[in-house]
Design an enzyme around this catalytic site. Structure first.
Site, PDB file in Angstrom:
ATOM      1  N   HIS A  68       0.846  -1.170  -0.108  1.00 25.55           N
ATOM      2  CA  HIS A  68       0.263   0.002  -0.107  1.00 25.55           C
ATOM      3  C   HIS A  68       0.682   1.038  -0.068  1.00 25.55           C
ATOM      4  O   HIS A  68       1.983   1.261   0.682  1.00 25.55           O
ATOM      5  CB  HIS A  68      -0.862  -0.124   1.282  1.00 25.55           C
ATOM      6  CG  HIS A  68      -1.927  -0.926   1.070  1.00 25.55           C
ATOM      7  ND1 HIS A  68      -3.207  -0.586   0.455  1.00 25.55           N
ATOM      8  CD2 HIS A  68      -2.270  -2.085   1.977  1.00 25.55           C
ATOM      9  CE1 HIS A  68      -4.120  -1.341   0.589  1.00 25.55           C
ATOM     10  NE2 HIS A  68      -3.773  -2.519   1.630  1.00 25.55           N
ATOM     11  N   PRO A  69       0.313   2.324  -0.763  1.00 28.66           N
ATOM     12  CA  PRO A  69       0.848   3.755  -0.524  1.00 28.66           C
ATOM     13  C   PRO A  69       0.480   4.152   0.946  1.00 28.66           C
ATOM     14  O   PRO A  69      -0.560   3.776   1.258  1.00 28.66           O
ATOM     15  CB  PRO A  69       0.204   4.480  -1.636  1.00 28.66           C
ATOM     16  CG  PRO A  69      -0.990   3.851  -1.866  1.00 28.66           C
ATOM     17  CD  PRO A  69      -1.048   2.227  -1.643  1.00 28.66           C
ATOM     18  N   PHE A 121       0.282   2.470   8.356  1.00 29.68           N
ATOM     19  CA  PHE A 121      -1.106   2.522   8.815  1.00 29.68           C
ATOM     20  C   PHE A 121      -2.131   2.073   7.929  1.00 29.68           C
ATOM     21  O   PHE A 121      -2.104   2.968   6.714  1.00 29.68           O
ATOM     22  CB  PHE A 121      -1.377   4.272   9.181  1.00 29.68           C
ATOM     23  CG  PHE A 121      -2.786   4.440   9.713  1.00 29.68           C
ATOM     24  CD1 PHE A 121      -3.460   3.766  10.912  1.00 29.68           C
ATOM     25  CD2 PHE A 121      -3.441   5.506   9.308  1.00 29.68           C
ATOM     26  CE1 PHE A 121      -4.627   3.966  11.188  1.00 29.68           C
ATOM     27  CE2 PHE A 121      -4.735   5.614   9.539  1.00 29.68           C
ATOM     28  CZ  PHE A 121      -5.306   4.989  10.817  1.00 29.68           C
ATOM     29  N   ALA A 125      -9.929   4.035   3.695  1.00 30.91           N
ATOM     30  CA  ALA A 125     -10.035   5.528   3.645  1.00 30.91           C
ATOM     31  C   ALA A 125     -11.513   5.958   2.618  1.00 30.91           C
ATOM     32  O   ALA A 125     -12.028   7.215   2.993  1.00 30.91           O
ATOM     33  CB  ALA A 125      -8.950   5.966   2.760  1.00 30.91           C
TER      34      ALA A 125
END
Length: 172
Positions: A68-69, A121, A125
């Protein structure tokens, strides 16, 4: 790329792996999903996908997280994650509109989180503002590492589910 369930079932293993890898980066999950084809319908696929995901171990979960970014790190999003870039940028659309102050606090919070837990984290979103994500990050920073890993895995599942839905033609 959108496809029907029938198309996913019929793909050669290598192409099926690539399609599923855009939904989740855990290689054990990808392999097991490819092996479980054909899926009868989308609910069947989602049920298996969820059971396989929650049945994996911490190392597999961390492997997926590493794909993930960082939330709020718009540069790494553009450069590093070409295959998921348009998915992830849509998921993070609300972040781009946030004030510089909140973005800086998010980036700082992300660094603190990564230092504490050893992975980025992970948060579902969609529909959340940067301010909401910042509040959530601050709350989760106080969690016990084992509890936090399970929370992150459940958030990852929400992201995977959305990506699987999008890949197979939209939410049901």
């Amino acid at each position: 790329a959108r496809m029907t369930l029938e198309a996913l079932n019929a793909l050669p293993a290598g192409e099926a792996r690539a399609a599923l890898a855009r939904c989740c980066g855990a290689s054990a999950w990808i392999e097991r999903m490819v092996a479980r084809r054909p899926f009868l319908n989308v609910n069947h696929l989602l049920g298996i996908a969820s059971a396989l995901w929650m049945g994996l171990g911490p190392d597999d979960w961390r492997e997926a997280f590493a794909h993930h970014p960082r939330i709020g790190d718009l540069e790494s999003l553009r450069h590093r994650f070409v295959s998921t870039a348009d998915l992830a940028s849509r998921e993070q659309a609300s972040v781009a509109a946030a004030s510089q102050v909140v973005l800086e606090a998010l980036a700082e919070g992300n660094r603190a989180y990564e230092e504490r837990f050893g992975y980025i984290f992970i948060v579902f979103a969609s529909g959340r503002t940067a301010g909401e994500m910042l509040a959530l990050l601050k709350r989760r920073l106080g969690n016990d590492p084992e509890i936090e890993l399970t929370i992150a895995a459940k958030e990852q599942w929400k992201i995977m589910r959305l990506r699987l839905d999008k890949m197979l033609g939209g939410p049901r």
